[in-house]
Design a protein around this motif. Structure first.
Motif, PDB file in Angstrom:
ATOM      1  N   UNK A 279       0.950  -0.573   0.524  1.00 53.13           N
ATOM      2  CA  UNK A 279       0.026  -0.085  -0.129  1.00 53.13           C
ATOM      3  C   UNK A 279       1.223   0.804  -0.105  1.00 53.13           C
ATOM      4  N   UNK A 280       0.885   1.574  -1.337  1.00 56.87           N
ATOM      5  CA  UNK A 280       2.404   2.969  -1.455  1.00 56.87           C
ATOM      6  C   UNK A 280       3.236   2.748  -1.379  1.00 56.87           C
ATOM      7  N   UNK A 281       4.261   2.707   0.031  1.00 57.59           N
ATOM      8  CA  UNK A 281       5.741   1.875   0.210  1.00 57.59           C
ATOM      9  C   UNK A 281       5.264   0.959   1.451  1.00 57.59           C
ATOM     10  N   UNK A 282       4.443   0.791   1.996  1.00 58.78           N
ATOM     11  CA  UNK A 282       4.524  -0.020   2.856  1.00 58.78           C
ATOM     12  C   UNK A 282       3.606  -1.803   2.875  1.00 58.78           C
TER      13      UNK A 282
ATOM     14  N   UNK B  42       8.815  10.165  -6.385  1.00 62.05           N
ATOM     15  CA  UNK B  42       8.611  11.291  -5.868  1.00 62.05           C
ATOM     16  C   UNK B  42       7.714  11.662  -5.706  1.00 62.05           C
ATOM     17  N   UNK B  43       6.950  12.695  -4.899  1.00 65.13           N
ATOM     18  CA  UNK B  43       5.984  12.969  -4.332  1.00 65.13           C
ATOM     19  C   UNK B  43       6.182  14.846  -4.203  1.00 65.13           C
TER      20      UNK B  43
END
Length: 66
Positions: free
Chosen positions: A15-18, A58-59
């Motif tokens: 989930x995103x980066x987790x 990156x955001x």
């Protein structure tokens, strides 16, 4: 349209980066209940947010526009 083969209960996804474990799927709503491995918190998210690889893009934080 978004397509994915099959999701299985207990499958490890990102989930995103987790990293998270899939606990339940709500098919009519396209939602999934997940548990984050890092802190054991549970949440319900859109199935489209779950991926096989972490998203390390990156955001820009939204707080920059204040």
């Amino acid at each position: 349209m978004w397509e994915r083969k099959c999701l299985f209960i207990g499958e490890k996804l990102f989930f995103i980066n987790k990293e998270a474990v899939l606990l339940k799927i709500y098919n009519p709503l396209s939602l999934a209940k997940i548990q984050l491995i890092s802190d054991s918190s549970e949440m319900i998210v859109d199935i489209k947010c779950l991926q096989n690889e972490p998203d390390l893009t990156n955001s820009i934080p939204l707080g920059i526009w204040r």
